[in-house]
Design a protein around this motif. Structure first.
Motif, PDB file in Angstrom:
ATOM      1  N   TYR A 335      -3.845  -1.765  -0.012  1.00  0.00           N
ATOM      2  CA  TYR A 335      -3.272  -1.857  -1.354  1.00  0.00           C
ATOM      3  C   TYR A 335      -1.772  -1.549  -1.334  1.00  0.00           C
ATOM      4  CZ  TYR A 335      -2.581  -0.976  -6.358  1.00  0.00           C
ATOM      5  OH  TYR A 335      -2.124  -0.993  -7.652  1.00  0.00           O
ATOM      6  N   LEU A 336      -1.395  -0.456  -0.657  1.00  0.00           N
ATOM      7  CA  LEU A 336       0.016  -0.086  -0.572  1.00  0.00           C
ATOM      8  C   LEU A 336       0.799  -1.062   0.296  1.00  0.00           C
ATOM      9  CD1 LEU A 336      -0.241   3.812  -0.258  1.00  0.00           C
ATOM     10  CD2 LEU A 336       0.313   2.454  -2.284  1.00  0.00           C
ATOM     11  N   GLN A 337       0.145  -1.594   1.345  1.00  0.00           N
ATOM     12  CA  GLN A 337       0.794  -2.601   2.181  1.00  0.00           C
ATOM     13  C   GLN A 337       1.160  -3.831   1.370  1.00  0.00           C
ATOM     14  OE1 GLN A 337       1.450  -2.302   5.495  1.00  0.00           O
ATOM     15  NE2 GLN A 337       2.190  -4.387   5.862  1.00  0.00           N
ATOM     16  N   GLU A 338       0.269  -4.251   0.477  1.00  0.00           N
ATOM     17  CA  GLU A 338       0.534  -5.419  -0.366  1.00  0.00           C
ATOM     18  C   GLU A 338       1.688  -5.146  -1.326  1.00  0.00           C
ATOM     19  OE1 GLU A 338       0.322  -9.178  -1.879  1.00  0.00           O
ATOM     20  OE2 GLU A 338      -0.688  -8.354  -0.102  1.00  0.00           O
ATOM     21  N   ILE A 339       1.738  -3.926  -1.881  1.00  0.00           N
ATOM     22  CA  ILE A 339       2.844  -3.554  -2.767  1.00  0.00           C
ATOM     23  C   ILE A 339       4.157  -3.579  -1.991  1.00  0.00           C
ATOM     24  CG2 ILE A 339       3.872  -1.679  -4.117  1.00  0.00           C
ATOM     25  CD1 ILE A 339       1.067  -0.833  -4.913  1.00  0.00           C
ATOM     26  N   ASN A 369       8.348   0.808  -6.862  1.00  0.00           N
ATOM     27  CA  ASN A 369       7.105   0.057  -7.034  1.00  0.00           C
ATOM     28  C   ASN A 369       5.908   0.773  -6.427  1.00  0.00           C
ATOM     29  OD1 ASN A 369       7.661  -2.388  -8.532  1.00  0.00           O
ATOM     30  ND2 ASN A 369       8.975  -2.989  -6.832  1.00  0.00           N
ATOM     31  N   PHE A 370       6.144   1.551  -5.376  1.00  0.00           N
ATOM     32  CA  PHE A 370       5.058   2.342  -4.792  1.00  0.00           C
ATOM     33  C   PHE A 370       4.436   3.267  -5.827  1.00  0.00           C
ATOM     34  CE2 PHE A 370       6.184   1.530  -0.270  1.00  0.00           C
ATOM     35  CZ  PHE A 370       4.902   1.323   0.189  1.00  0.00           C
ATOM     36  N   PHE A 371       5.295   3.870  -6.635  1.00  0.00           N
ATOM     37  CA  PHE A 371       4.810   4.773  -7.673  1.00  0.00           C
ATOM     38  C   PHE A 371       4.386   4.014  -8.926  1.00  0.00           C
ATOM     39  CE2 PHE A 371       7.229   7.747  -5.091  1.00  0.00           C
ATOM     40  CZ  PHE A 371       6.438   8.882  -5.121  1.00  0.00           C
ATOM     41  N   ALA A 372       5.215   3.033  -9.310  1.00  0.00           N
ATOM     42  CA  ALA A 372       5.039   2.400 -10.619  1.00  0.00           C
ATOM     43  C   ALA A 372       3.818   1.496 -10.707  1.00  0.00           C
ATOM     44  CB  ALA A 372       6.294   1.609 -10.975  1.00  0.00           C
ATOM     45  N   ILE A 373       3.591   0.664  -9.698  1.00  0.00           N
ATOM     46  CA  ILE A 373       2.524  -0.340  -9.816  1.00  0.00           C
ATOM     47  C   ILE A 373       1.136   0.286  -9.925  1.00  0.00           C
ATOM     48  CG2 ILE A 373       1.351  -2.234  -8.610  1.00  0.00           C
ATOM     49  CD1 ILE A 373       4.066  -3.260  -7.767  1.00  0.00           C
ATOM     50  N   PRO A 374       0.762   1.275  -9.091  1.00  0.00           N
ATOM     51  CA  PRO A 374      -0.565   1.888  -9.274  1.00  0.00           C
ATOM     52  C   PRO A 374      -0.727   2.553 -10.646  1.00  0.00           C
ATOM     53  CG  PRO A 374       0.313   2.428  -7.115  1.00  0.00           C
ATOM     54  CD  PRO A 374       1.422   1.790  -7.876  1.00  0.00           C
ATOM     55  N   ILE A 375       0.320   3.271 -11.093  1.00  0.00           N
ATOM     56  CA  ILE A 375       0.239   3.927 -12.408  1.00  0.00           C
ATOM     57  C   ILE A 375       0.206   2.872 -13.510  1.00  0.00           C
ATOM     58  CG2 ILE A 375       1.378   5.520 -13.998  1.00  0.00           C
ATOM     59  CD1 ILE A 375       2.715   6.803 -11.535  1.00  0.00           C
ATOM     60  N   PHE A 376       1.041   1.843 -13.358  1.00  0.00           N
ATOM     61  CA  PHE A 376       1.098   0.788 -14.364  1.00  0.00           C
ATOM     62  C   PHE A 376      -0.247   0.060 -14.475  1.00  0.00           C
ATOM     63  CE2 PHE A 376       1.879  -3.617 -15.619  1.00  0.00           C
ATOM     64  CZ  PHE A 376       2.520  -3.422 -16.825  1.00  0.00           C
ATOM     65  N   SER A 377      -0.927  -0.130 -13.358  1.00  0.00           N
ATOM     66  CA  SER A 377      -2.241  -0.782 -13.390  1.00  0.00           C
ATOM     67  C   SER A 377      -3.213   0.016 -14.240  1.00  0.00           C
ATOM     68  CB  SER A 377      -2.785  -0.939 -11.964  1.00  0.00           C
ATOM     69  OG  SER A 377      -1.943  -1.774 -11.187  1.00  0.00           O
ATOM     70  N   LEU A 378      -3.136   1.336 -14.123  1.00  0.00           N
ATOM     71  CA  LEU A 378      -3.994   2.198 -14.951  1.00  0.00           C
ATOM     72  C   LEU A 378      -3.580   2.115 -16.427  1.00  0.00           C
ATOM     73  CD1 LEU A 378      -4.265   5.368 -12.675  1.00  0.00           C
ATOM     74  CD2 LEU A 378      -6.070   3.716 -13.176  1.00  0.00           C
ATOM     75  N   VAL A 379      -2.260   2.078 -16.678  1.00  0.00           N
ATOM     76  CA  VAL A 379      -1.772   1.941 -18.058  1.00  0.00           C
ATOM     77  C   VAL A 379      -2.289   0.648 -18.661  1.00  0.00           C
ATOM     78  CG1 VAL A 379       0.295   1.560 -19.475  1.00  0.00           C
ATOM     79  CG2 VAL A 379       0.300   3.343 -17.721  1.00  0.00           C
ATOM     80  N   LEU A 380      -2.220  -0.421 -17.899  1.00  0.00           N
ATOM     81  CA  LEU A 380      -2.671  -1.720 -18.375  1.00  0.00           C
ATOM     82  C   LEU A 380      -4.170  -1.696 -18.673  1.00  0.00           C
ATOM     83  CD1 LEU A 380      -1.165  -4.360 -18.869  1.00  0.00           C
ATOM     84  CD2 LEU A 380      -1.896  -5.132 -16.604  1.00  0.00           C
ATOM     85  N   LEU A 425      17.441   6.090   0.427  1.00  0.00           N
ATOM     86  CA  LEU A 425      17.161   6.448   1.818  1.00  0.00           C
ATOM     87  C   LEU A 425      15.685   6.192   2.156  1.00  0.00           C
ATOM     88  CD1 LEU A 425      18.148   7.695   4.475  1.00  0.00           C
ATOM     89  CD2 LEU A 425      17.570   9.946   3.545  1.00  0.00           C
ATOM     90  N   ILE A 426      14.796   6.583   1.259  1.00  0.00           N
ATOM     91  CA  ILE A 426      13.359   6.356   1.479  1.00  0.00           C
ATOM     92  C   ILE A 426      13.057   4.861   1.508  1.00  0.00           C
ATOM     93  CG2 ILE A 426      11.046   6.707   0.530  1.00  0.00           C
ATOM     94  CD1 ILE A 426      12.070   9.325  -0.682  1.00  0.00           C
ATOM     95  N   SER A 427      13.674   4.106   0.588  1.00  0.00           N
ATOM     96  CA  SER A 427      13.442   2.660   0.525  1.00  0.00           C
ATOM     97  C   SER A 427      13.912   1.977   1.808  1.00  0.00           C
ATOM     98  CB  SER A 427      14.172   2.060  -0.678  1.00  0.00           C
ATOM     99  OG  SER A 427      13.634   2.548  -1.890  1.00  0.00           O
ATOM    100  N   VAL A 428      15.094   2.349   2.294  1.00  0.00           N
ATOM    101  CA  VAL A 428      15.613   1.769   3.539  1.00  0.00           C
ATOM    102  C   VAL A 428      14.699   2.126   4.710  1.00  0.00           C
ATOM    103  CG1 VAL A 428      17.525   1.821   5.187  1.00  0.00           C
ATOM    104  CG2 VAL A 428      17.995   1.704   2.732  1.00  0.00           C
ATOM    105  N   SER A 429      14.204   3.357   4.717  1.00  0.00           N
ATOM    106  CA  SER A 429      13.281   3.781   5.783  1.00  0.00           C
ATOM    107  C   SER A 429      12.011   2.936   5.759  1.00  0.00           C
ATOM    108  CB  SER A 429      12.926   5.260   5.611  1.00  0.00           C
ATOM    109  OG  SER A 429      14.072   6.070   5.675  1.00  0.00           O
ATOM    110  N   LEU A 430      11.511   2.652   4.558  1.00  0.00           N
ATOM    111  CA  LEU A 430      10.309   1.823   4.436  1.00  0.00           C
ATOM    112  C   LEU A 430      10.567   0.390   4.870  1.00  0.00           C
ATOM    113  CD1 LEU A 430       8.872   3.119   1.036  1.00  0.00           C
ATOM    114  CD2 LEU A 430       7.796   3.339   3.286  1.00  0.00           C
ATOM    115  N   ILE A 431      11.807  -0.070   4.666  1.00  0.00           N
ATOM    116  CA  ILE A 431      12.167  -1.418   5.107  1.00  0.00           C
ATOM    117  C   ILE A 431      12.231  -1.485   6.633  1.00  0.00           C
ATOM    118  CG2 ILE A 431      14.027  -3.128   5.132  1.00  0.00           C
ATOM    119  CD1 ILE A 431      14.685  -2.238   2.263  1.00  0.00           C
TER     120      ILE A 431
END
Length: 448
Positions: A335-339, A369-380, A425-431
């Motif tokens: 799930y997180l890989q897809e995000i 998006n790592f934080f927002a999409i899972p929470i947003f899915s629950l909001v939706l 910095l975290i985003s660049v590390s994930l990239i």
């Protein structure tokens, strides 16, 4: 790579629109067509090229007849004007109405205090002034043909609209949904109306900036994420065979799209759903790429000027980017890989449009998006659940859960935005992480 016929049909139709817009000589078109003769390897070439020429001319013609009458697009003063109320929006300080004006191809927006009209009402305006709504980007409003802000010294009701008007029914449904969410704080109510009905006019600048600055503004636009979510809910609730479920879901999606209105991402998803369903029923290949091209083509035939709509461009290019994104080595749960992959490739693929229209890129969208999409899915999920069960005893619990989830979503995005350097910095590390892991795997295979 071999493209389907729909790709060439769409491209030549778009070329016709562009040639009409910039008044380019037909000589350039035939030179381009001549070049394609040597590039495209197709059977029955004569019929194929005749079709391409026809679609080019069709795009050229439809653009010309759809083009707004700019000879009257100025600060015009008129003695009187009649029009029909086509849509309405209730605000805190005034009510806004979309008016189809007699004698004008375009529509106008009228703001009125202390007076209310209904969909379908015929009104008379005296001492009328017409003013451009958006001189900086005229194309932004073409998809709805709403180009004028109307100001009038006097307003009279000539005739009440028909009670069975479809627009009236649609407006009543939208008002009922709005009333359901009115129990929430103002900014939460407007946020819910944006993600459920696509009604973003009430969003405050602070809320808009929060999502824009963190690269998560796509969550405010009803898109494939929303429709896919609805399809999954309907599929789980309808106790029928898979093919029957897919057929039953279609009118539900069309009904939802009708309530929302002219929203390019929504109708893209619905169009793709129809195309894939027809392919399934006719036992043809369910080709998403072919579906995108055909749906875009049909949309632009209906409304050629939509080509210049930012939402239209972002929606279709985003879908193409997701279809062709390369696959990385798996280093996260599925799930997180897809995000991660979607966020990364959409940032890259949509970079030209984001820079052109918004003047910036948001690399922190990866971590946001790592934080927002899972929470947003629950909001939706709970926003639709509350809409269905607000009058039930459990409705109060759904309300509290939904309110808390919105708080968590907003606070998470605020935290990410406030600590921009750390987020970057975290985003660049994930990239870079998948590249490092892949290099490490290669070294291990080589025994390094």
């Amino acid at each position: 790579m071999k493209f389907p016929y729909s790709f060439y049909f769409l491209i030549f139709y778009i070329l016709g629109i562009i040639f009409a817009k910039i008044n380019l000589s037909f000589v350039y078109f035939f030179l381009f067509l001549l070049l394609l003769v040597f590039v495209i390897n197709r059977k029955s070439k004569i019929y194929f090229y005749i079709t391409l020429i026809f679609l080019f001319l069709l795009g050229f013609y439809l653009y010309r007849i759809s083009f707004p009458q700019f000879e009257v697009y100025s600060n015009a003063k008129l003695k009187s004007l009649t029009g029909i109320v086509e849509d309405s929006f209730e605000g805190k300080d005034f009510n806004s109405y979309v008016i189809k004006m007699e004698g004008f191809k375009e529509k106008g927006k009228l703001n009125i205090k202390n007076r209310k009209f209904e969909i379908g009402d015929k009104i008379l305006l005296e001492g009328v002034g017409l003013y451009p709504l958006n001189q900086g980007n005229l194309y932004s409003l073409w998809d709805e043909d709403i180009l004028y802000l109307i100001k009038a010294e006097k307003i009279y009701l000539i005739k009440r609209g028909y009670k069975n008007s479809l627009e009236r029914i649609r407006n009543n449904l939208r008002n009922r949904i709005s009333n359901v969410y009115s129990v929430f704080e103002d900014y939460k109510e407007q946020f819910l109306l944006a993600i459920v009905m696509g009604e973003r006019r009430g969003l405050s600048e602070d809320v808009k900036n929060l999502f824009v600055n963190t690269g998560t503004s796509h969550l405010l636009a009803i898109s494939g994420l929303h429709l896919s979510f609805l399809i999954n809910i309907f599929s789980a609730l309808i106790p029928l065979r898979r093919i029957l479920v897919r057929i039953v879901i279609l009118p539900l999606l069309v009904f939802y799209g009708w309530i929302i209105g002219d929203n390019p991402p929504v109708w893209r998803v619905i169009g793709q759903y129809v195309f894939i369903l027809l392919a399934f029923l006719l036992r043809r290949e369910e080709d998403n790429l072919n579906a995108i091209f055909w749906v875009a083509f049909v949309n632009l035939v209906i409304s050629p000027l939509k080509l210049f709509n930012v939402s239209f461009q972002l929606s279709y290019l985003a879908m193409l980017g997701l279809l062709y994104k390369p696959n990385f080595s798996k280093f996260l749960p599925a799930y997180l890989q897809e995000i991660w992959e979607s966020s990364f490739w959409l940032m890259i693929f949509l970079a030209p449009l984001n820079i052109y229209y918004f003047g910036s890129l948001k690399p922190i969208s990866i971590i946001a998006n790592f934080f927002a999409i899972p929470i947003f899915s629950l909001v939706l999920f709970f926003s639709f659940l509350y809409l269905i069960g607000f009058s039930l005893p459990m409705g109060f619990i759904f309300e509290k859960i939904l309110s808390k989830l919105i708080d968590i979503l907003f606070e998470s995005l605020q935290l990410i935005g406030e600590h921009y350097k750390i987020s970057l910095l975290i985003s660049v590390s994930l990239i870079l992480l998948p590249v490092i892991l892949r290099k490490r795997e290669e070294n291990e295979l080589l025994g390094v």
